[in-house]
Design a protein around this motif. Structure first.
Motif, PDB file in Angstrom:
ATOM      1  N   GLY A  95     -11.039  -2.775  -7.510  1.00 22.87           N
ATOM      2  CA  GLY A  95     -11.217  -3.395  -8.721  1.00 22.87           C
ATOM      3  C   GLY A  95      -8.993  -3.655  -8.102  1.00 22.87           C
ATOM      4  N   GLU A  96      -8.686  -3.071  -6.952  1.00 17.73           N
ATOM      5  CA  GLU A  96      -6.945  -3.495  -7.804  1.00 17.73           C
ATOM      6  C   GLU A  96      -6.912  -4.214  -6.718  1.00 17.73           C
ATOM      7  N   PHE A  97      -7.074  -4.236  -5.161  1.00 14.52           N
ATOM      8  CA  PHE A  97      -7.557  -5.314  -4.144  1.00 14.52           C
ATOM      9  C   PHE A  97      -8.133  -6.279  -3.780  1.00 14.52           C
ATOM     10  N   PHE A  98      -9.901  -6.087  -4.482  1.00 16.00           N
ATOM     11  CA  PHE A  98     -10.434  -7.086  -4.676  1.00 16.00           C
ATOM     12  C   PHE A  98     -10.755  -7.949  -5.769  1.00 16.00           C
ATOM     13  N   ILE A 102      -9.742   4.284   2.701  1.00 16.61           N
ATOM     14  CA  ILE A 102     -11.098   3.051   2.370  1.00 16.61           C
ATOM     15  C   ILE A 102     -10.374   1.567   2.516  1.00 16.61           C
ATOM     16  N   TYR A 103      -9.012   1.214   2.107  1.00 15.97           N
ATOM     17  CA  TYR A 103      -9.228  -0.235   2.136  1.00 15.97           C
ATOM     18  C   TYR A 103      -8.719  -1.266   3.269  1.00 15.97           C
ATOM     19  N   GLU A 153     -14.676   7.408  -6.312  1.00 11.96           N
ATOM     20  CA  GLU A 153     -13.815   6.968  -7.526  1.00 11.96           C
ATOM     21  C   GLU A 153     -12.620   6.325  -6.621  1.00 11.96           C
ATOM     22  N   ALA A 154     -12.415   7.023  -5.548  1.00 10.67           N
ATOM     23  CA  ALA A 154     -10.967   5.817  -4.866  1.00 10.67           C
ATOM     24  C   ALA A 154     -11.183   4.575  -4.222  1.00 10.67           C
ATOM     25  N   THR A 155     -12.597   4.773  -4.006  1.00  6.37           N
ATOM     26  CA  THR A 155     -13.285   3.556  -3.359  1.00  6.37           C
ATOM     27  C   THR A 155     -13.612   2.516  -4.257  1.00  6.37           C
ATOM     28  N   ALA A 156     -13.518   2.592  -5.670  1.00  6.04           N
ATOM     29  CA  ALA A 156     -13.820   1.913  -6.778  1.00  6.04           C
ATOM     30  C   ALA A 156     -12.816   1.380  -7.667  1.00  6.04           C
ATOM     31  N   GLN A 157     -11.603   2.271  -6.959  1.00  2.08           N
ATOM     32  CA  GLN A 157     -10.539   2.179  -7.578  1.00  2.08           C
ATOM     33  C   GLN A 157      -9.551   0.979  -5.990  1.00  2.08           C
ATOM     34  N   THR A 187       0.797  -0.897   0.012  1.00  2.00           N
ATOM     35  CA  THR A 187       0.002   0.103   0.225  1.00  2.00           C
ATOM     36  C   THR A 187       0.900   1.455  -0.025  1.00  2.00           C
ATOM     37  N   THR A 188       2.559   0.952   0.013  1.00  2.00           N
ATOM     38  CA  THR A 188       3.179   1.868  -0.236  1.00  2.00           C
ATOM     39  C   THR A 188       2.733   3.484  -0.613  1.00  2.00           C
ATOM     40  N   HIS A 189       2.038   2.663  -2.220  1.00  2.00           N
ATOM     41  CA  HIS A 189       1.677   4.119  -3.443  1.00  2.00           C
ATOM     42  C   HIS A 189       0.356   4.559  -2.690  1.00  2.00           C
ATOM     43  N   LEU A 190      -0.400   4.277  -2.278  1.00  2.00           N
ATOM     44  CA  LEU A 190      -2.036   4.648  -1.780  1.00  2.00           C
ATOM     45  C   LEU A 190      -1.803   5.761  -1.677  1.00  2.00           C
TER      46      LEU A 190
END
Length: 278
Positions: A67-70, A25-26, A60-64, A15-18
């Motif tokens: 899509g990335e972790f789930f 959110i994650y 938008e961040a939630t959708a991102q 998650t460093t790039h978040l």
């Protein structure tokens, strides 16, 4: 679940790039996942409310993050690591319930008490502290006691009913009939699934499911191959042709690792006939 394992190093690396919003959110999604012990439903208005996403940027961040972790399967967002942790937690909880029904963990029965001088006396055998007893009399008592023990040997202990893997609580993605068939196959081959084995195999099935293999297909493939462990079907190189020798060796190596992890004792495995002419 009121508690789940959080590996700081793994999480930081992933998650460093978040951004701060994406990280929050994650974290909220994971906490919801573990608290409910089930994947996140594919209902974006409800998901936005769970994580507190109010602005368009937060939505938008939630959708991102989803899509990335789930992975979206059957109307739910699955997280591979969470599925494995929840499966292991349920096996551990079921084991604790089973121990509770049996009255808790068995206590060690200390039937002997060590006495000074290196002599050990069992229940019913008391040392003779009479100074007038001679060595020959003491030896005679010992021989008499041994003779009585030989004439009236203790009755063998009854084996306590072992762990029954077919009755444990299962995750909602695993059909109980498939699991019971697998447990019955292991019992028929005189290799019943232990508590630790059940925990590991549920973790394996959860991992395979995250990779797209249904638990029923994995179990059917393992039974058909006579495997002691659980292995998903391997794609064949050419339609209608049996697996190659290299693939059979790979299957055998996977099973050997599973056997060694289970009890450390390898079993015989037929690897086909060897043609010495080649």
């Amino acid at each position: 679940m009121n508690y789940y394992s959080h590996n700081i190093g793994d999480y930081a690396q992933a998650t460093t790039h978040l951004s701060l919003i994406e990280d929050a959110i994650y974290s909220r999604l994971l906490r919801r996942y573990y608290a409910e012990e089930q994947p996140i439903m594919d209902n974006m208005p409800q998901v936005f409310r769970w994580v507190g996403a109010r602005t368009e940027e937060e939505k938008e961040a939630t959708a991102q993050i989803l899509g990335e972790f789930f992975d979206l399967r059957d109307g739910h967002w699955h997280n591979k690591r969470a599925d494995v942790e929840i499966a292991a937690y349920r096996v551990k909880a079921e084991t604790a319930k089973a121990n509770g029904r049996r009255g808790g963990r068995p206590r060690k029965d200390d039937r002997t008490s060590q006495q000074p001088g290196g002599f050990s006396f069992g229940s019913g055998d008391e040392p003779d502290h009479n100074p007038n007893v001679t060595a020959s009399e003491a030896n005679q008592k010992t021989r008499t006691g041994n003779q009585e023990a030989n004439e009236h040997p203790p009755s063998p202990r009854k084996r306590v009913t072992g762990f029954d893997a077919s009755t444990i609580e299962l995750p909602n993605w695993l059909d109980r009939e498939d699991w019971i068939v697998w447990i019955a196959d292991r019992k028929a081959r005189r290799k019943p699934v232990t508590e630790e084995g059940a925990r590991r195999q549920l973790q394996q099935l959860a991992a395979y499911l995250a990779e797209g293999h249904t638990p029923g297909a994995v179990i059917a493939n393992s039974i058909a191959g006579g495997y002691q462990g659980l292995f998903p079907p391997r794609p064949q190189g050419r339609a209608g042709h049996p697996p190659s020798r290299a693939q059979r060796l790979a299957d055998w190596a996977d099973e050997l690792r599973d056997v060694l992890a289970d009890d450390g004792r390898p079993r015989e495995k037929f690897m086909g006939a060897i043609d010495a002419a080649h």
